[in-house]
Motif scaffolding. Structure first.
Motif, PDB file in Angstrom:
ATOM      1  N   ALA A  67       0.835  -1.205   0.000  1.00 18.03           N
ATOM      2  CA  ALA A  67       0.000   0.000   0.000  1.00 18.03           C
ATOM      3  C   ALA A  67       0.869   1.254   0.000  1.00 18.03           C
ATOM      4  CB  ALA A  67      -0.926  -0.003   1.210  1.00 18.03           C
ATOM      5  N   ALA A  68       1.916   1.255   0.807  1.00 17.93           N
ATOM      6  CA  ALA A  68       2.789   2.428   0.889  1.00 17.93           C
ATOM      7  C   ALA A  68       3.528   2.669  -0.428  1.00 17.93           C
ATOM      8  CB  ALA A  68       3.791   2.236   2.033  1.00 17.93           C
ATOM      9  N   VAL A  69       4.039   1.607  -1.024  1.00 14.73           N
ATOM     10  CA  VAL A  69       4.768   1.749  -2.292  1.00 14.73           C
ATOM     11  C   VAL A  69       3.828   2.234  -3.389  1.00 14.73           C
ATOM     12  CG1 VAL A  69       6.026   0.503  -4.091  1.00 14.73           C
ATOM     13  CG2 VAL A  69       6.509   0.043  -1.681  1.00 14.73           C
ATOM     14  N   SER A  70       2.627   1.658  -3.460  1.00 12.85           N
ATOM     15  CA  SER A  70       1.651   2.077  -4.479  1.00 12.85           C
ATOM     16  C   SER A  70       1.270   3.538  -4.304  1.00 12.85           C
ATOM     17  CB  SER A  70       0.398   1.194  -4.399  1.00 12.85           C
ATOM     18  OG  SER A  70       0.698  -0.153  -4.658  1.00 12.85           O
ATOM     19  N   LEU A  71       1.045   3.942  -3.053  1.00  7.92           N
ATOM     20  CA  LEU A  71       0.674   5.329  -2.781  1.00  7.92           C
ATOM     21  C   LEU A  71       1.810   6.279  -3.125  1.00  7.92           C
ATOM     22  CD1 LEU A  71      -1.442   7.281  -1.688  1.00  7.92           C
ATOM     23  CD2 LEU A  71      -0.523   6.869   0.614  1.00  7.92           C
ATOM     24  N   LEU A  72       3.036   5.917  -2.772  1.00  6.89           N
ATOM     25  CA  LEU A  72       4.182   6.773  -3.086  1.00  6.89           C
ATOM     26  C   LEU A  72       4.378   6.884  -4.592  1.00  6.89           C
ATOM     27  CD1 LEU A  72       6.636   8.430  -2.285  1.00  6.89           C
ATOM     28  CD2 LEU A  72       7.926   6.286  -2.006  1.00  6.89           C
ATOM     29  N   LEU A  73       4.253   5.767  -5.297  1.00  5.39           N
ATOM     30  CA  LEU A  73       4.410   5.809  -6.748  1.00  5.39           C
ATOM     31  C   LEU A  73       3.332   6.679  -7.382  1.00  5.39           C
ATOM     32  CD1 LEU A  73       5.657   4.968  -9.409  1.00  5.39           C
ATOM     33  CD2 LEU A  73       4.426   2.784  -9.252  1.00  5.39           C
ATOM     34  N   ALA A  74       2.088   6.525  -6.950  1.00  7.28           N
ATOM     35  CA  ALA A  74       1.007   7.348  -7.486  1.00  7.28           C
ATOM     36  C   ALA A  74       1.265   8.825  -7.215  1.00  7.28           C
ATOM     37  CB  ALA A  74      -0.325   6.922  -6.875  1.00  7.28           C
ATOM     38  N   THR A  75       1.756   9.143  -6.014  1.00 11.70           N
ATOM     39  CA  THR A  75       2.030  10.537  -5.655  1.00 11.70           C
ATOM     40  C   THR A  75       3.112  11.135  -6.546  1.00 11.70           C
ATOM     41  OG1 THR A  75       1.423  10.086  -3.357  1.00 11.70           O
ATOM     42  CG2 THR A  75       2.729  12.072  -3.792  1.00 11.70           C
ATOM     43  N   LEU A  76       4.189  10.407  -6.763  1.00 12.67           N
ATOM     44  CA  LEU A  76       5.273  10.903  -7.620  1.00 12.67           C
ATOM     45  C   LEU A  76       4.799  11.067  -9.059  1.00 12.67           C
ATOM     46  CD1 LEU A  76       8.331   8.857  -6.280  1.00 12.67           C
ATOM     47  CD2 LEU A  76       7.677  11.213  -5.747  1.00 12.67           C
ATOM     48  N   LEU A  77       3.955  10.152  -9.525  1.00 12.67           N
ATOM     49  CA  LEU A  77       3.427  10.266 -10.890  1.00 12.67           C
ATOM     50  C   LEU A  77       2.543  11.502 -11.031  1.00 12.67           C
ATOM     51  CD1 LEU A  77       2.581   6.528 -11.664  1.00 12.67           C
ATOM     52  CD2 LEU A  77       4.334   7.923 -12.781  1.00 12.67           C
ATOM     53  N   VAL A  78       1.762  11.786  -9.997  1.00 13.77           N
ATOM     54  CA  VAL A  78       0.910  12.987 -10.033  1.00 13.77           C
ATOM     55  C   VAL A  78       1.765  14.249 -10.059  1.00 13.77           C
ATOM     56  CG1 VAL A  78      -0.731  14.372  -8.709  1.00 13.77           C
ATOM     57  CG2 VAL A  78      -1.110  11.913  -8.987  1.00 13.77           C
ATOM     58  N   ILE A  79       2.770  14.290  -9.230  1.00 14.68           N
ATOM     59  CA  ILE A  79       3.659  15.464  -9.205  1.00 14.68           C
ATOM     60  C   ILE A  79       4.286  15.673 -10.577  1.00 14.68           C
ATOM     61  CG2 ILE A  79       5.826  16.371  -8.265  1.00 14.68           C
ATOM     62  CD1 ILE A  79       5.076  14.958  -5.617  1.00 14.68           C
ATOM     63  N   ARG A  80       4.790  14.582 -11.163  1.00 16.89           N
ATOM     64  CA  ARG A  80       5.419  14.711 -12.471  1.00 16.89           C
ATOM     65  C   ARG A  80       4.408  15.084 -13.541  1.00 16.89           C
ATOM     66  NH1 ARG A  80       8.838   9.770 -15.035  1.00 16.89           N
ATOM     67  NH2 ARG A  80       6.727   8.979 -15.412  1.00 16.89           N
ATOM     68  N   PHE A  81       3.182  14.581 -13.407  1.00 21.59           N
ATOM     69  CA  PHE A  81       2.135  14.881 -14.386  1.00 21.59           C
ATOM     70  C   PHE A  81       1.950  16.388 -14.551  1.00 21.59           C
ATOM     71  CE2 PHE A  81      -2.331  15.842 -15.315  1.00 21.59           C
ATOM     72  CZ  PHE A  81      -2.534  15.114 -16.476  1.00 21.59           C
ATOM     73  N   PHE A  82       1.907  17.129 -13.452  1.00 17.89           N
ATOM     74  CA  PHE A  82       1.667  18.572 -13.538  1.00 17.89           C
ATOM     75  C   PHE A  82       2.865  19.321 -14.117  1.00 17.89           C
ATOM     76  CE2 PHE A  82      -1.609  17.399 -10.414  1.00 17.89           C
ATOM     77  CZ  PHE A  82      -2.707  17.993 -11.044  1.00 17.89           C
ATOM     78  N   TYR A  83       4.037  18.701 -14.083  1.00 16.64           N
ATOM     79  CA  TYR A  83       5.198  19.293 -14.737  1.00 16.64           C
ATOM     80  C   TYR A  83       5.325  18.868 -16.201  1.00 16.64           C
ATOM     81  CZ  TYR A  83       7.070  21.181 -10.367  1.00 16.64           C
ATOM     82  OH  TYR A  83       7.265  21.908  -9.218  1.00 16.64           O
ATOM     83  N   TRP A  84       4.434  18.003 -16.633  1.00 16.92           N
ATOM     84  CA  TRP A  84       4.459  17.536 -18.017  1.00 16.92           C
ATOM     85  C   TRP A  84       3.477  18.314 -18.905  1.00 16.92           C
ATOM     86  CZ3 TRP A  84       5.220  11.506 -18.584  1.00 16.92           C
ATOM     87  CH2 TRP A  84       6.538  11.193 -18.262  1.00 16.92           C
ATOM     88  N   LYS A  85       3.025  19.470 -18.424  1.00 16.86           N
ATOM     89  CA  LYS A  85       2.239  20.429 -19.204  1.00 16.86           C
ATOM     90  C   LYS A  85       0.983  19.816 -19.820  1.00 16.86           C
ATOM     91  CE  LYS A  85       6.492  22.987 -20.006  1.00 16.86           C
ATOM     92  NZ  LYS A  85       7.455  23.583 -20.935  1.00 16.86           N
ATOM     93  N   GLN A 143      -5.320   3.565 -10.840  1.00 17.43           N
ATOM     94  CA  GLN A 143      -5.218   2.143 -10.533  1.00 17.43           C
ATOM     95  C   GLN A 143      -4.330   1.920  -9.303  1.00 17.43           C
ATOM     96  OE1 GLN A 143      -2.303  -0.098 -11.430  1.00 17.43           O
ATOM     97  NE2 GLN A 143      -3.407  -1.830 -10.526  1.00 17.43           N
ATOM     98  N   LEU A 144      -3.234   2.649  -9.227  1.00 12.46           N
ATOM     99  CA  LEU A 144      -2.339   2.534  -8.075  1.00 12.46           C
ATOM    100  C   LEU A 144      -3.017   3.005  -6.793  1.00 12.46           C
ATOM    101  CD1 LEU A 144       0.922   3.814  -9.767  1.00 12.46           C
ATOM    102  CD2 LEU A 144       0.637   1.542  -8.755  1.00 12.46           C
ATOM    103  N   LEU A 145      -3.770   4.084  -6.875  1.00 12.85           N
ATOM    104  CA  LEU A 145      -4.469   4.595  -5.695  1.00 12.85           C
ATOM    105  C   LEU A 145      -5.514   3.603  -5.197  1.00 12.85           C
ATOM    106  CD1 LEU A 145      -4.936   8.352  -6.666  1.00 12.85           C
ATOM    107  CD2 LEU A 145      -3.409   7.413  -4.902  1.00 12.85           C
ATOM    108  N   ILE A 146      -6.251   3.003  -6.122  1.00 13.84           N
ATOM    109  CA  ILE A 146      -7.247   2.010  -5.724  1.00 13.84           C
ATOM    110  C   ILE A 146      -6.572   0.796  -5.094  1.00 13.84           C
ATOM    111  CG2 ILE A 146      -8.914   0.343  -6.646  1.00 13.84           C
ATOM    112  CD1 ILE A 146      -9.851   2.506  -8.563  1.00 13.84           C
ATOM    113  N   GLU A 147      -5.444   0.376  -5.681  1.00 14.32           N
ATOM    114  CA  GLU A 147      -4.700  -0.735  -5.109  1.00 14.32           C
ATOM    115  C   GLU A 147      -4.217  -0.397  -3.696  1.00 14.32           C
ATOM    116  OE1 GLU A 147      -3.576  -3.892  -6.333  1.00 14.32           O
ATOM    117  OE2 GLU A 147      -5.241  -3.613  -7.723  1.00 14.32           O
TER     118      GLU A 147
END
Length: 386
Positions: A230-248, A271-275
């Motif tokens: 759960a922690a790894v999935s949440l951290l990965l989802a969080t980093l992907l979201v952060i990068r998403f907003f920098y990807w214009k 999907q990661l957040l639901i997992e």
């Protein structure tokens, strides 16, 4: 002209994107008919759900991934690449696997295992040979992830069908495809955004590597404690979201062909957040939302555009999405909504939503087959051989 010298057998994307289009048309429809009881499930030692998951990942998914990697790896390491008889044998092995999965329930065990492992075992060995032998000339140092991923698919396949650990196998297969998509999206969107908008998107080596390493950890999710997963999935989802907003994304969504890739990216996040949340609390979702967010959102939205781009670009054509190409993407967006979102509000019609989403796949990949298989059968229009 010898048959093995036909343009169809010059590069891996040609036969395998053809097979992917046919699989994308037929496999979801077959599952909808099996699920509704209209046709009988394959008679075998595995369940119909195992058949469906295996065929979408290792039939459709690996037709796409195989075609992509056979084409890309030769460019990454600057060699000729597999062609002719080698591709013919791989395509035949893929077809034999589909026949075995559909009709091999009464075959001798040895024959079924041979039919079921010949394609994946062969293509994994061939791709590993290319990447390892030519490691010194590889353009991407992070292709080391593929050296881990490719054998991992063999284990996932075994667990799904023969190892008696279907949940672990399909979880592993999905995580491997997810990691492959994260690697490919990172590379391709950088170039697409620059070409379309002259925009530079964030590429931070430490962030990119952390994302891929976390994705790699989730490949063995079945062996990890639930809180850690759960922690790894949440951290990965969080980093992907952060990068998403920098990807214009405000630019990306101005173009349908790029915008759907960003939606696919967000489906991986969802999907990661639901997992992650599913490991710590109970949710009532209709229709295996987690896995279908990935298969419909990431695979279903990204793969058609990949087929269009590679089929046009690698046959000497200008990579421009015309009305027919955009129609395919819209149909796949409808499939995503019909399969994931609408059933949560109208669960009584769940069977109908499955049939609608399967029909969308049939129509979308049918259009791709009609438009692009003739191109895949022709020589390049720019005079180059391959």
């Amino acid at each position: 002209m010898r048959f093995s010298n036909h343009p169809f057998w010059l590069v891996g994307f040609r036969p395998f994107f053809t097979l992917a289009c046919l699989a994308g048309m037929l496999l979801p429809v077959a599952w909808a008919l099996i699920f509704s009881g209209a046709i009988a499930a394959p008679v075998a030692s595995f369940t119909s759900v195992q058949w469906h998951a295996h065929e979408m990942f290792f039939g459709f998914g690996w037709a796409v991934l195989g075609g992509f990697l056979l084409t890309s790896t030769k460019n990454w390491v600057n060699i000729r690449g597999y062609h002719g008889p080698a591709l013919m044998l791989l395509a035949a092995a893929w077809i034999i696997e589909r026949i075995g999965m559909a009709f091999g329930g009464n075959w001798p065990k040895t024959l079924f295992l041979l039919s079921n492992n010949l394609f994946l075992g062969s293509i994994v060995a061939m791709l590993l040979w290319t990447l390892i032998r030519h490691r010194d000339t590889d353009s991407y140092r992070d292709n080391a992830f593929f050296l881990i991923m490719l054998p991992g698919f063999l284990l996932a396949k075994y667990l799904m069908l023969e190892g008696g650990e279907f949940p672990a196998g399909y979880s592993m297969a999905m995580a491997l495809f997810r990691l492959a998509f994260l690697v490919m999206l990172e590379r391709t969107l950088t170039g697409f955004m620059k070409a379309a908008f002259q925009a530079q998107i964030l590429r931070h080596p430490a962030l990119d590597m952390t994302i891929k390493l976390l994705g790699l950890m989730l490949v063995v999710e079945f062996a990890l404690p639930r809180p850690l997963t759960a922690a790894v999935s949440l951290l990965l989802a969080t980093l992907l979201v952060i990068r998403f907003f920098y990807w214009k994304p405000q630019l990306a969504f101005k173009r349908l062909d790029i915008g759907v890739m960003y939606i696919g990216y967000l489906c991986i996040v969802a999907q990661l957040l639901i997992e992650a949340l599913g490991h710590v609390m109970s949710f009532v979702w209709i229709g295996s939302v987690s896995v279908h967010l990935f298969t419909f959102g990431a695979m279903g939205l990204v793969i058609p555009g990949m087929i269009v781009r590679i089929s046009k670009g690698h046959t000497g054509r200008k990579v421009v999405f015309d009305g027919g190409d955009k129609l395919v993407l819209v149909i796949m967006l409808v499939a995503l909504v019909a399969r994931i979102i609408v059933p949560q509000f109208a669960p009584a019609a769940y069977l109908g939503w499955i049939h609608l989403s399967a029909t969308c796949w049939f129509v979308a990949f049918g259009i791709l087959a009609w438009r692009y298989i003739p191109i895949l059968l022709q020589s390049r229009i720019d005079g180059r051989e391959h």
